[in-house]
Scaffold this active site. Structure first.
Site, short mmCIF file in Angstrom:
data_model
loop_
_atom_site.label_atom_id
_atom_site.label_comp_id
_atom_site.label_asym_id
_atom_site.label_seq_id
_atom_site.Cartn_x
_atom_site.Cartn_y
_atom_site.Cartn_z
N SER A 75 -9.88 1.76 3.17
CA SER A 75 -8.82 2.61 1.99
C SER A 75 -7.90 1.52 1.22
CB SER A 75 -8.11 3.59 3.08
OG SER A 75 -7.11 2.95 3.66
N LYS A 113 0.85 -1.21 0.04
CA LYS A 113 0.04 0.04 0.09
C LYS A 113 0.98 1.25 -0.02
CE LYS A 113 -3.77 1.87 2.67
NZ LYS A 113 -4.86 1.75 3.80
N SER A 172 -9.97 -0.66 7.20
CA SER A 172 -9.26 -0.58 5.67
C SER A 172 -8.55 -1.53 5.20
CB SER A 172 -8.24 0.80 5.84
OG SER A 172 -8.95 2.26 5.74
#
Lengths: 500, 103
Positions: A152, A77, A176
């Site tokens: 997210s 990420k 997330s």
């Protein structure tokens, strides 16, 4: 060339020299090239770095026993730093940022023999539940390209769901990792607070943030978790608790485990199809040897408001560092919408050029980041701190106490991960409160610091549904065991090849 | 006791956070922040008397596990850090910002 599906098979192929790490890496890069134009899981594909790394692994080999992830391609990420590779947190403020150091998790992965292929899209600074708040455009759900992958960590999850990589790292502040894992039909684990080092993770809500694994199976998630869990002197909140071999915990059953279900929480807002898949998942766990009990979590319904007070207070403090001075983007000069006007109404002094620079630079935050900075700044401001922030922290403690009491009667707590299946892109962006409610079942684990996993339990209208299991602190092994037991009793979920 | 945030409140908060907002953002945030705070109002209704403000949410954190010996360890070299700065004077070893005095 296609690569084996599971981490252990990929590693075995490289160890036996049946395939080279370069072969595996090229196959992953090809697949990214083939699909990512439509999905947009990646913000940066480090083709050169990944191939160079794979070549070195092939050349130098080393003791395979010390390299549990030898040759395994992994996506990271984009709010996790890797030295020399752009790390933007999907924000204009870090658009050209190239970190001079690597996050502890990244160093650990490399030490385990993994090949990091690129950085994945997310909501800006990990603030969001749909990946639509990325400054660089949304990620699409591999199951239905007109839908959000959740967020997210939407890019990491989409990359795994679309089989571009077998593993990815996400971060989870309020859901997330787990919510997008649920919406894309993969496994996502939010570890106990302190189990994984946050060093090198771009901070959002420091008392809530944890990095965790995303994979297609519980066994693969365990392999990744093995590599990243453990104490780190560079993170003062990192736990000095022993790490176990998580793969060894996967017995294939859930015998003897008592699972509590807070049924009253399911009464409102859960889609019927999600509820049905969830009940189906519970039945599979009973078949696997678990017992199900009704429990109460009296304060859990307050999780969302508590979370948005606590997380945003921390976010407003953490994002204060983006001032255009030491790193990241700087904007100078004047503009038509000069906040000096607003300031002079308040009788403030006229702005100097440095202060102007702060305003210009921070205007680059996206709408959601600004909204959260505003809420956080307000609840921490003089006169409001006790009423909002201190009060929220106290209720947070009550939410934790609910779990403690529940864990005296049961070993685990189960809920659907998300009350809905993947929603359409654009459907929730106009209403921040509705977007926040995507996390209604996930935020409590962050507030209480507990480990929680999302594992696919079926489909609703052709879209994946995740079942979330929350456990006692540092009992990730039990969560992975339950996830594995459920996996073996539910049909394998794959996005329709036609949509890819 | 839900707060209603006026555009003036929004501008005051934005000043505290050094955030530049457009007039449209001011109007939108006045409305959205009011709605979010109204939603958060249910937290205020909870009886929390006698509850200490501890390290909620951090398992095994009492006492906080944050202490360590105060040993010197190397940090990133100054040149490497300045490399990231939008503007810096490498020779002097400083970050540079727009002129503050006499502007």
């Amino acid at each position: 060339m296609s690569i084996p599906e599971h981490v252990s098979e990929i590693r075995a192929a490289v160890v036996s020299r049946q395939m080279s790490a370069v072969d595996i890496c090229r196959a992953a890069l090809d697949r990214i090239r083939q699909h990512d134009e439509r999905i947009h899981a990646f913000l940066h594909v480090d083709e050169r770095g990944a191939l160079a790394r794979a070549e070195r692994l092939d050349r130098e080999g080393g003791n395979a026993a010390d390299l549990p992830l030898l040759g395994v391609p992994i996506a990271v990420k984009d709010n996790i730093c890797k030295a020399g590779v752009p790390t933007t947190a999907a924000s204009r403020l870090l658009e050209r940022y190239v970190p001079p150091y690597s996050a502890t998790v990244v160093s650990r992965l490399e030490r385990a023999g993994a090949v990091i292929v690129g950085k994945t899209n997310c909501d800006e600074f990990a603030m969001g539940s749909s990946t639509e708040h990325s400054a660089f455009g949304p990620t699409r759900n591999p199951w239905a390209l007109d839908r959000s992958p959740g967020g997210s960590s939407g890019g990491s999850v989409a990359a795994v769901a679309a089989a571009m990589v077998p593993l990815a790292l996400g971060s989870d502040t309020g859901g997330s990792i787990r919510q997008p894992a649920s919406l894309c039909g993969v496994v996502g684990l939010k570890p106990t607070y302190g189990r994984v080092s946050r060093y090198g993770l771009i901070a959002f809500g420091s008392s809530l943030d944890q990095i965790g694994p995303i994979a297609r199976t519980a066994r693969d998630a365990a392999a990744l978790f093995n590599a990243i869990a453990g104490h780190d002197p560079n993170d003062s909140t990192s736990a000095d608790a022993p790490v176990q071999e998580y793969g060894a915990a996967l017995t294939g059953d859930a015998r003897g485990l008592r699972i509590g279900v807070p049924r009253t929480l399911l009464e409102h807002g859960v889609e019927p199809g999600v509820r049905k898949a969830f009940e189906h998942g519970l039945a599979a766990l009973v078949e696997a040897g678990a017992s199900i009990t009704d429990i109460a979590l009296p304060h859990a319904s307050l999780s969302i408001p508590v979370y948005y007070l606590v997380a945003n207070a921390e976010a407003s403090s953490n994002l204060a560092r983006y001032d255009g001075v030491r790193y990241g983007t700087r904007v100078i000069g004047t503009r038509a919408t000069d906040p000096a006007k607003a300031r002079s109404e308040d009788g403030a002094e006229q702005m100097d050029t440095l202060t102007q620079m702060y305003y210009r630079t921070r205007a680059l935050f996206g709408a959601e980041a600004k909204r959260r900075i505003m809420i956080g700044t307000f609840v921490l401001s003089a006169g409001y701190y006790d009423a909002y922030y201190a009060k929220a922290q106290q209720v947070r403690a009550l939410i934790g106490r609910d779990f403690e009491q529940a864990f005296s009667r049961v070993d685990l707590v189960a809920l659907p991960t998300s009350p809905t299946v993947a929603f359409k892109l654009g459907e929730r962006t106009a209403d921040p409160l509705q977007m926040y409610l995507s996390d209604v079942f996930t935020v409590a684990a962050n507030l209480a610091g507990l480990p929680a996993i999302s594992v696919p339990c079926g489909l609703s209208d052709g879209l994946p549904v995740g079942l979330q299991v929350t456990g006692r602190p540092f009992e990730e092994a039990t969560l992975l065991r339950v996830a594995d037991a459920l996996e073996r009793r539910t049909a394998k979920l794959r996005p329709d090849a036609g949509s890819l | 006791m839900a707060e209603t945030l006026t555009p003036a409140d929004v501008r005051r908060i934005a000043t505290l956070a050094r955030l530049e907002l457009t007039p449209e953002e001011v109007a939108l945030f006045a409305e959205q922040l009011t709605a979010i705070l109204a939603y958060a109002d249910q937290v205020q209704q909870v009886d929390t008397s006698g509850l200490a403000l501890t390290n909620a949410g951090i398992p095994g954190s009492e006492p906080l596990r944050a202490t360590r010996d105060d040993d010197l360890v190397p940090s990133l070299p100054r040149d490497v850090v300045l490399e990231q700065a939008p503007d810096a004077d490498r020779t002097a070893g400083v970050f540079k910002v727009p002129r503050v005095l006499g502007s």
